[in-house]
Scaffold this motif. Structure first.
Motif, PDB file in Angstrom:
ATOM      1  N   LEU A 199      53.942  34.966   5.058  1.00 32.26           N
ATOM      2  CA  LEU A 199      52.973  35.508   3.997  1.00 32.26           C
ATOM      3  C   LEU A 199      52.021  34.068   3.496  1.00 32.26           C
ATOM      4  N   ASN A 200      50.985  34.280   3.732  1.00 35.44           N
ATOM      5  CA  ASN A 200      49.985  33.184   3.609  1.00 35.44           C
ATOM      6  C   ASN A 200      49.730  33.038   1.993  1.00 35.44           C
ATOM      7  N   TYR A 201      49.900  31.735   1.426  1.00 32.02           N
ATOM      8  CA  TYR A 201      49.667  31.607   0.019  1.00 32.02           C
ATOM      9  C   TYR A 201      48.828  30.583  -0.205  1.00 32.02           C
ATOM     10  N   TYR A 202      47.591  30.841  -0.432  1.00 32.16           N
ATOM     11  CA  TYR A 202      46.364  29.771  -0.311  1.00 32.16           C
ATOM     12  C   TYR A 202      46.126  29.078  -1.887  1.00 32.16           C
ATOM     13  N   THR A 203      45.735  27.757  -1.561  1.00 32.96           N
ATOM     14  CA  THR A 203      45.422  27.205  -2.397  1.00 32.96           C
ATOM     15  C   THR A 203      43.926  27.028  -2.225  1.00 32.96           C
ATOM     16  N   ILE A 204      42.958  27.657  -2.866  1.00 31.04           N
ATOM     17  CA  ILE A 204      41.648  27.697  -2.589  1.00 31.04           C
ATOM     18  C   ILE A 204      40.758  27.078  -3.671  1.00 31.04           C
ATOM     19  N   LEU A 224      69.417  16.193  12.018  1.00 31.37           N
ATOM     20  CA  LEU A 224      67.831  16.111  12.400  1.00 31.37           C
ATOM     21  C   LEU A 224      67.266  17.010  13.364  1.00 31.37           C
ATOM     22  N   ARG A 225      66.337  18.102  12.981  1.00 31.76           N
ATOM     23  CA  ARG A 225      65.875  18.993  13.679  1.00 31.76           C
ATOM     24  C   ARG A 225      64.652  18.844  14.124  1.00 31.76           C
ATOM     25  N   THR A 226      64.343  19.016  15.395  1.00 32.77           N
ATOM     26  CA  THR A 226      62.794  18.607  15.878  1.00 32.77           C
ATOM     27  C   THR A 226      62.729  19.700  16.888  1.00 32.77           C
ATOM     28  N   GLY A 227      61.471  20.070  16.984  1.00 33.75           N
ATOM     29  CA  GLY A 227      60.978  21.115  18.162  1.00 33.75           C
ATOM     30  C   GLY A 227      59.395  21.411  17.902  1.00 33.75           C
ATOM     31  N   LEU A 228      59.285  22.594  18.837  1.00 37.01           N
ATOM     32  CA  LEU A 228      57.884  22.734  18.806  1.00 37.01           C
ATOM     33  C   LEU A 228      57.484  24.262  18.057  1.00 37.01           C
ATOM     34  N   THR A 229      56.685  24.375  17.116  1.00 35.17           N
ATOM     35  CA  THR A 229      56.354  25.621  16.595  1.00 35.17           C
ATOM     36  C   THR A 229      55.084  26.274  16.917  1.00 35.17           C
ATOM     37  N   PHE A 230      55.056  27.481  16.832  1.00 36.97           N
ATOM     38  CA  PHE A 230      53.711  28.505  17.161  1.00 36.97           C
ATOM     39  C   PHE A 230      53.616  29.362  15.760  1.00 36.97           C
ATOM     40  N   THR A 231      52.250  29.218  15.392  1.00 36.83           N
ATOM     41  CA  THR A 231      51.824  30.145  14.262  1.00 36.83           C
ATOM     42  C   THR A 231      50.752  30.809  14.271  1.00 36.83           C
ATOM     43  N   ASN A 232      50.919  31.899  13.815  1.00 39.50           N
ATOM     44  CA  ASN A 232      49.738  32.689  13.782  1.00 39.50           C
ATOM     45  C   ASN A 232      49.416  33.279  12.287  1.00 39.50           C
ATOM     46  N   THR A 233      48.422  32.927  11.826  1.00 42.66           N
ATOM     47  CA  THR A 233      48.055  33.173  10.407  1.00 42.66           C
ATOM     48  C   THR A 233      46.657  33.900  10.291  1.00 42.66           C
ATOM     49  N   ARG A 279      47.083  38.768   4.901  1.00 46.78           N
ATOM     50  CA  ARG A 279      47.874  37.592   4.815  1.00 46.78           C
ATOM     51  C   ARG A 279      48.839  37.296   5.506  1.00 46.78           C
ATOM     52  N   LEU A 280      49.437  38.368   6.211  1.00 48.26           N
ATOM     53  CA  LEU A 280      50.677  38.189   6.973  1.00 48.26           C
ATOM     54  C   LEU A 280      50.322  37.570   8.423  1.00 48.26           C
ATOM     55  N   GLY A 281      51.463  36.833   8.848  1.00 50.32           N
ATOM     56  CA  GLY A 281      51.385  36.237   9.940  1.00 50.32           C
ATOM     57  C   GLY A 281      52.828  36.049  10.544  1.00 50.32           C
ATOM     58  N   PHE A 282      53.004  35.298  11.732  1.00 51.66           N
ATOM     59  CA  PHE A 282      54.362  34.905  12.036  1.00 51.66           C
ATOM     60  C   PHE A 282      54.393  33.611  12.770  1.00 51.66           C
ATOM     61  N   TYR A 283      55.666  33.168  12.806  1.00 55.17           N
ATOM     62  CA  TYR A 283      56.092  31.752  13.003  1.00 55.17           C
ATOM     63  C   TYR A 283      57.264  31.672  14.004  1.00 55.17           C
ATOM     64  N   THR A 284      57.127  31.065  15.094  1.00 58.62           N
ATOM     65  CA  THR A 284      58.263  30.927  15.773  1.00 58.62           C
ATOM     66  C   THR A 284      58.546  29.621  16.004  1.00 58.62           C
ATOM     67  N   GLN A 285      59.753  29.110  16.205  1.00 56.31           N
ATOM     68  CA  GLN A 285      59.959  27.487  16.677  1.00 56.31           C
ATOM     69  C   GLN A 285      61.373  27.461  17.391  1.00 56.31           C
ATOM     70  N   SER A 286      61.474  26.626  18.155  1.00 58.76           N
ATOM     71  CA  SER A 286      62.509  25.975  19.218  1.00 58.76           C
ATOM     72  C   SER A 286      62.619  24.653  19.378  1.00 58.76           C
ATOM     73  N   GLY A 287      63.885  24.223  19.387  1.00 58.59           N
ATOM     74  CA  GLY A 287      63.951  22.585  19.425  1.00 58.59           C
ATOM     75  C   GLY A 287      65.488  22.321  19.541  1.00 58.59           C
ATOM     76  N   VAL A 288      65.703  21.154  19.256  1.00 59.56           N
ATOM     77  CA  VAL A 288      67.034  20.810  19.177  1.00 59.56           C
ATOM     78  C   VAL A 288      67.401  20.166  17.909  1.00 59.56           C
ATOM     79  N   ILE A 289      68.916  19.982  17.878  1.00 59.79           N
ATOM     80  CA  ILE A 289      69.256  19.504  16.396  1.00 59.79           C
ATOM     81  C   ILE A 289      70.253  18.637  16.876  1.00 59.79           C
ATOM     82  N   PHE A 290      69.959  17.369  16.142  1.00 62.18           N
ATOM     83  CA  PHE A 290      70.841  16.212  16.291  1.00 62.18           C
ATOM     84  C   PHE A 290      71.722  16.055  15.283  1.00 62.18           C
TER      85      PHE A 290
END
Lengths: 479, 183
Positions: free
Chosen positions: A290-295, A335-344, A316-327
């Motif tokens: 859910l996008n919550y803007y500061t305008i 520590l978590r790092t990875g790639l993300t894809f966002t649609n807003t 306002r709706l979108g989606f967010y996916t992520q994938s990666g590794v956790i050390f």
């Protein structure tokens, strides 16, 4: 102002005729600049029902993994796993004799099962009177009885007494012991009572054949704590049962029920959750956004832009996916790092007050200023590909659920439109639990604060596309 | 050859080949519009790019594929107006000297000027004048419509047009074009 009144002003006609269909060849390189900004066929809007379906499938998969992992644990537990170090592991004795069969048959006819009173040897000596308690269920026959047995075990556990009633159900696919263990696990019984039942693993097939079994002759104590009674395991065509042997002599089951004591072995509670056999996990998650803007109006436009309103019609709706590794850095930090894809999706209405047409009056003595309101809409659908790094602090480790907080940063590159690079500060609170041998489900409400601003095509507005999301994902330990 | 309506439908499905064909079909016309509404070729290119992106992003909203020509033209004009609002709103036309010319002083040798020369005259007009002149004279909008589009009163639109034409005549004068014979 005669010209204004003359609709067929020849002066105007000259320009009209020349430029009505005027064409100008653009630079051929312009297309190369335009093309990357155009919408692409397959990656456009994914319908929300599809996202919901994916989330549902993930949830069901998680539950399935959880279910099967539980079943797997029950069927694969062996004596070697149950026994503490140093505990002798003896081979089972299987003594099917004619007399036993007779005894068994009588027993099954009468009671169809055997209750066994089990107590810890340490407590046994102190509370031997308690251990003489008559078993509550002599003739269990149905699931109802089995449930009653379970309830009694739980009640006993809450009282802190290491005392259990065990019933082995005839013709049962599963050993009653494991049923009870499972029940105990589910009910989170008293932590102080961490005894792990140390008996034997027996399994019967539909035909009643004992497929494998273990027993611990050396660990069977009588009421005084001496090693004396033995028991045999045997089967008939309908199930299996136990009989006891006192000093290698056969005795009636009904007389020996109260005397049979099986050692209760104390084991540290297994903490599957944090057995960090491998320091690296893979993770995947998807979440609705859910996008919550500061305008804010852009610079001097503040004097002209007002009436800003975000459309709440679902844009306002979108989606967010992520994938990666956790050390795993330590017991508490990951520590978590990875790639993300966002649609807003953005859709913002606003109004502009314009006074841009300031002209001198014909007599050159004043100015003619005209104000007007123009309704504008800032609307766009943006896709971002990003990378993130987050520090995870596990602040509460429960028996089943673990709670943590995430703090991190994310850089996201806009794939369409103006290819802007956005930065986000991510804050999340998460809860996770194990759903399989190497799988963990996590639910993670997340707030992403935009570190920079976007502007609409007219540069009237500066928008911080903050996001609120409800992350659902799975961690997999790498084997 | 794919007709225009099929092309539009394919563009609505974000077919990249169709987008390329659509671009090639309209690139000349739309650049022509952009050149009229802007001061410099660079500004024209900016508006041109922005307009095409808008067109392809919003072409799915076009219900009547047969009206695509007018729709793309309108999109470009609105993009130019927005650009003008965003970047040039503070310009005031105070450098304009109100030298009223007689309506009889029509330039009569306009025909001898090339399109590029006339375009240069239009480009040099102050932004407000240029907008109104293009909208009214070339694109055929009424003063009421222009007032709505620019956020000004109808009378302001009329006065802007008047001054635009007067300024054009003034610019034409040094070029020797001082009278125009009606035919």
């Amino acid at each position: 102002m005669n010209a204004l009144d003359n609709e067929n002003d020849p002066f105007e006609d000259v320009f009209r005729n020349r430029f009505a269909d005027f064409e100008s060849e653009p630079d051929f390189q312009l297309w190369n600049k335009i093309e990357p900004q155009l919408p692409v066929k397959p990656t456009r809007k994914i319908p929300y029902w599809q996202i919901s379906a994916i989330a549902l499938i993930m949830l069901l998969s998680g539950l399935s993994v959880y279910h099967f992992s539980q079943s797997s644990e029950e069927n694969t537990t062996t004596l070697a796993e149950v026994l503490p170090k140093g505990m002798p592991k003896t081979e089972p004795q299987f003594v099917p004799t004619k007399g036993e069969k007779t005894s068994l048959n009588n027993n099954i006819e009468n009671s169809k099962g055997l209750p066994i009173n089990i107590s810890s040897p340490e407590k046994n000596r102190e509370t031997s009177d308690d251990n003489q308690t008559t078993p509550l269920f002599v003739a269990p026959q149905t699931d109802k009885i089995l449930k009653n047995v379970r309830k009694n075990i739980i009640a006993d556990n809450f009282t802190g007494e290491a005392k259990n009633e065990i019933f082995i159900e005839p013709n049962s696919e599963k050993n009653a012991i494991y049923e009870i263990e499972s029940e105990n696990k589910a009910k989170k019984y008293n932590k102080k009572n961490k005894e792990k039942l140390n008996l034997f693993a027996t399994r019967t097939s539909n035909k009643g054949i004992v497929e494998n079994y273990h027993k611990i002759n050396e660990n069977i104590f009588d009421v005084q704590g001496n090693k004396s009674p033995l028991f045999n395991v045997f089967n008939n065509n309908q199930g299996f049962s136990l009989t006891t042997l006192n000093s290698k002599d056969y005795s009636l089951l009904s007389k020996d029920f109260r005397k049979l004591k099986l050692k209760y072995v104390t084991l540290p509670k297994e903490d599957k959750y944090f057995k960090e056999s491998k320091p690296i996990d893979l993770y995947f998650s998807v979440m609705p956004l859910l996008n919550y803007y500061t305008i804010t109006p852009n610079g001097n436009d503040a004097n002209y832009v007002h009436g800003i309103a975000v459309n709440d019609d679902g844009d306002r709706l979108g989606f967010y996916t992520q994938s990666g590794v956790i050390f795993t850095l330590s017991e508490r930090f990951k520590l978590r790092t990875g790639l993300t894809f966002t649609n807003t999706n953005h859709s913002i209405n606003y109004q502009i007050r314009t006074d841009s047409l300031v002209v001198q009056s014909p007599d050159n003595k004043g100015v003619d200023v005209s104000f007007a309101e123009i309704n504008q809409t800032y609307s766009q659908s943006a896709n971002y590909l990003g990378t993130k790094i987050e520090l995870q602090y596990l602040f509460l480790k429960g028996e089943e659920l673990t709670h943590y907080v995430n703090v991190g940063v994310e850089g996201a590159y806009r794939l369409n439109g103006n290819h802007q690079l956005n930065g986000f500060a991510n804050f999340a609170y998460g809860v996770t639990r194990q759903i399989g041998d190497n799988a963990y489900l996590f639910v993670e409400p997340t707030f992403s604060y935009s570190l920079n601003q976007q502007s609409d095509s007219n540069a009237f507005l500066l928008v911080k596309p903050n996001k609120i999301g409800f992350n659902i994902g799975v961690n997999f330990k790498i084997k | 050859m794919v007709n225009e309506q099929e092309l539009v439908k394919a563009c609505q499905n974000n077919d990249r080949k169709a987008q390329t064909a659509f671009y090639n079909l309209y690139k000349g016309k739309l650049m022509g519009v952009c050149r009229r509404y802007t001061r410099t070729p660079d500004e024209a290119e900016d508006i041109y790019q922005e307009a095409f992106v808008k067109i392809f992003n919003n072409i799915h909203t076009l219900e009547k594929a047969g009206a695509v020509g007018a729709w793309v033209r309108k999109t470009v004009i609105h993009t130019a107006i927005n650009y003008y609002h965003a970047n040039l709103k503070f310009q005031q036309n105070t450098d304009y000297e109100n030298t009223l010319l007689s309506n009889d002083d029509y330039p009569n040798l306009l025909a001898n000027l090339s399109n590029e020369e006339l375009l240069t005259l239009i480009n040099q007009l102050p932004d407000g004048y240029r907008m109104v002149f293009n909208l009214y004279v070339i694109d055929g909008y009424s003063h009421a419509e222009i007032g709505q589009m620019l956020g000004v009163s109808e009378n302001t639109s009329k006065s802007q047009l008047s001054r635009a034409k007067e300024l054009l005549r003034k610019q034409l004068k040094p070029m020797g074009i001082i009278s125009y014979e009606r035919t």
